[in-house]
Every structure is written in structure tokens, then in C-alpha cells.
Write a protein that holds these residues in place. Structure first.
Motif, PDB file in Angstrom:
ATOM      1  N   PRO A 164       0.812  -1.220   0.000  1.00  0.00           N
ATOM      2  CA  PRO A 164       0.000   0.000   0.000  1.00  0.00           C
ATOM      3  C   PRO A 164       0.847   1.273   0.000  1.00  0.00           C
ATOM      4  CG  PRO A 164      -0.025  -1.020   2.168  1.00  0.00           C
ATOM      5  CD  PRO A 164       0.667  -1.983   1.263  1.00  0.00           C
ATOM      6  N   LYS A 165       2.043   1.183   0.573  1.00  0.00           N
ATOM      7  CA  LYS A 165       2.942   2.334   0.620  1.00  0.00           C
ATOM      8  C   LYS A 165       4.034   2.179  -0.434  1.00  0.00           C
ATOM      9  CE  LYS A 165       2.330   3.094   5.602  1.00  0.00           C
ATOM     10  NZ  LYS A 165       3.014   3.201   6.918  1.00  0.00           N
ATOM     11  N   SER A 166       4.771   3.246  -0.652  1.00  0.00           N
ATOM     12  CA  SER A 166       5.883   3.193  -1.594  1.00  0.00           C
ATOM     13  C   SER A 166       6.952   2.238  -1.080  1.00  0.00           C
ATOM     14  CB  SER A 166       6.487   4.584  -1.795  1.00  0.00           C
ATOM     15  OG  SER A 166       5.563   5.446  -2.417  1.00  0.00           O
ATOM     16  N   SER A 167       7.517   1.481  -2.000  1.00  0.00           N
ATOM     17  CA  SER A 167       8.560   0.528  -1.630  1.00  0.00           C
ATOM     18  C   SER A 167       9.923   1.219  -1.574  1.00  0.00           C
ATOM     19  CB  SER A 167       8.616  -0.618  -2.643  1.00  0.00           C
ATOM     20  OG  SER A 167       7.431  -1.366  -2.621  1.00  0.00           O
ATOM     21  N   THR A 168      10.766   0.715  -0.701  1.00  0.00           N
ATOM     22  CA  THR A 168      12.141   1.184  -0.585  1.00  0.00           C
ATOM     23  C   THR A 168      13.052  -0.033  -0.672  1.00  0.00           C
ATOM     24  OG1 THR A 168      12.207   0.914   1.823  1.00  0.00           O
ATOM     25  CG2 THR A 168      11.416   3.039   0.973  1.00  0.00           C
ATOM     26  N   GLU A 169      14.333   0.200  -0.683  1.00  0.00           N
ATOM     27  CA  GLU A 169      15.283  -0.922  -0.697  1.00  0.00           C
ATOM     28  C   GLU A 169      15.058  -1.830   0.510  1.00  0.00           C
ATOM     29  OE1 GLU A 169      20.057  -1.599  -0.029  1.00  0.00           O
ATOM     30  OE2 GLU A 169      19.416   0.142  -1.218  1.00  0.00           O
ATOM     31  N   GLU A 170      14.892  -1.231   1.663  1.00  0.00           N
ATOM     32  CA  GLU A 170      14.758  -2.025   2.890  1.00  0.00           C
ATOM     33  C   GLU A 170      13.450  -2.816   2.909  1.00  0.00           C
ATOM     34  OE1 GLU A 170      17.208  -2.554   4.956  1.00  0.00           O
ATOM     35  OE2 GLU A 170      18.352  -1.245   3.625  1.00  0.00           O
ATOM     36  N   SER A 171      12.366  -2.186   2.479  1.00  0.00           N
ATOM     37  CA  SER A 171      11.087  -2.914   2.493  1.00  0.00           C
ATOM     38  C   SER A 171      11.095  -4.033   1.456  1.00  0.00           C
ATOM     39  CB  SER A 171       9.915  -1.960   2.234  1.00  0.00           C
ATOM     40  OG  SER A 171       9.952  -1.423   0.924  1.00  0.00           O
ATOM     41  N   ALA A 172      11.751  -3.799   0.318  1.00  0.00           N
ATOM     42  CA  ALA A 172      11.847  -4.833  -0.711  1.00  0.00           C
ATOM     43  C   ALA A 172      12.734  -5.981  -0.233  1.00  0.00           C
ATOM     44  CB  ALA A 172      12.402  -4.239  -2.001  1.00  0.00           C
TER      45      ALA A 172
END
Length: 227
Positions: A164-172
């Protein structure tokens, strides 16, 4: 046909006036006749505009077809792209997408429906990170993951597209690790030349076709922008 008749009427009006005056028409006289005709028949300008837009659209389609034909392998057979549906399908849909594009996320169910509805659809996923550094880093994770665990790439793709939120390196990375990837190996692959340059074909083709937004699609020899 109306445009032709309108033009013919204008020419006739000038000719009749010229015959009646029995003297050469000067520039001012011609401009006056044209102006009066256009004021009396303003729809002619709309017809001219429509004709111009149709001509420009046809020219753009012709140019796009030429570019797609010349870049066929880069568009349809790039080894960096994931392919879903029928690998030997008779209809290929290529999607340029960014993991942080809201419209791309909403379009993902359509991809699944198309593949489900037609067993002859070949769907090519072309990663096209254009929405800033977080998007680029997310796509680097995805490309590294595809090389490390290709059999689970679609699971990662769906998970990132469902965020639902924008992805970042850490979340990916968090999602990738949850699917069984080794984080250290992923981070190492993310630095490799093959991963860092894996988007070059997509950028080159997009520039040639003036693709500036996501999602954008190529179906056969036709560019279809927007979800």
C-alpha cells in the motif's frame, strides 16, 4: 467530406467575387473573403483541426511501428524481463512498470485476468524504474532476486505490487528475505554490473517511443499508454 465541401465553397466564393469585380484580387481582398467565410462557418476550423490531429496520429503510429520493428528483440525478448502466461503465445503484451506506480499496482489484476482468460497470451514484464531513488533501489532488489531465486520472482512481484505504501530498498529486501532469499547474497548481486545495467534496454526503447509514464504497454506493433 464536409471539409472538402467547405474548402470548395470558399474557393467558389473567391472566384465569384473575382468574376463580379472583373479585376485582379489583391491580398487584402482575398484575406477579407477568407475571414468573412470563416466567421460565417467557424466549424471549418474544427474540421481542419480534426484533420490535422488525425494526420499527426497516423504519422506517430507509423513512426512507433517502425521503432518497435527495429527494436523487436529488445522489446519482446530481453533476458532481463520476466515472461508470464504462455511463453509461446501468439499475442504478446509488454508492460513497462514501476513498483511505486499506483496505476501499475491497480493494473496487476488485469494482467492475471488476461492470462487466465486467454491461454495464448504471452505477458512480458519490463521493469522501468522512473519514480525516483526508492524505485530504482526497489527494482535493483527485484532484479537481484530474479537471478537468485527465479522460481519465486512472481511472488516477489505480486508482493511489491500489493504494497500500500511506496517501496524502498529495505522494504523490498524484507519481502525478499521472507521468501527465502539470502540478504547478503542479494546485496552483493545488487552491485553487479548485470543488475545495475539491466534496465538499459527499457530506457532506450522508452526514449525512442517517447514513453514517459507507467504503466505503458506494447501490443503487437502498437503502443498503448496508461492503465
Amino acid at each position: 467530406a464536409t471539409t472538402i465541401f467547405g474548402a470548395a465553397a470558399l474557393v467558389s466564393a473567391v472566384a465569384v467575387t473575382h468574376a463580379q469585380d472583373a479585376k485582379p484580387l489583391d491580398k487584402a481582398a482575398v484575406e477579407k473573403i477568407v475571414r468573412e467565410y470563416l466567421i460565417a462557418n467557424p466549424e471549418v476550423m474544427l474540421e481542419v483541426q480534426d484533420a490535422l490531429e488525425a494526420k499527426q496520429s497516423a504519422s506517430a503510429r507509423e513512426s512507433q511501428t517502425k521503432i518497435i520493428t527495429e527494436n523487436h528483440d529488445s522489446i519482446f525478448n530481453d533476458a532481463n524481463d520476466a515472461v508470464y502466461g504462455n511463453p509461446k503465445g501468439d499475442v504478446t503484451i509488454v508492460e513497462f512498470y514501476d513498483y511505486n506506480c499506483g496505476y501499475c499496482k491497480r493494473a496487476m489484476p488485469d494482467m492475471h485476468e488476461l492470462i487466465k482468460a486467454d491461454p495464448n497470451v504471452r505477458f512480458v514484464l519490463k521493469e522501468f524504474p522512473i519514480l525516483g531513488p526508492d524505485s530504482m533501489r526497489t527494482h535493483l532488489v527485484a532484479q537481484a532476486f530474479k537471478r537468485l531465486m527465479p522460481e519465486k520472482y512472481m511472488e516477489l512481484h505480486q508482493a511489491l505490487m500489493s504494497e500500500p505504501k511506496s517501496s524502498t530498498e529495505e522494504s523490498a529486501l524484507k519481502i525478499a528475505v521472507s521468501l527465502g532469499a539470502d540478504e547478503a547474497k542479494l546485496r552483493e548481486l545488487m552491485k553487479s554490473k548485470e543488475v545495475v545495467t539491466s534496465f538499459q534496454n527499457a530506457y532506450t526503447v522508452a526514449q525512442a517511443l517517447n514513453i514517459s509514464g507507467t504503466p505503458s504497454y506494447i501490443i503487437g506493433n502498437e503502443l498503448v499508454p496508461g492503465a
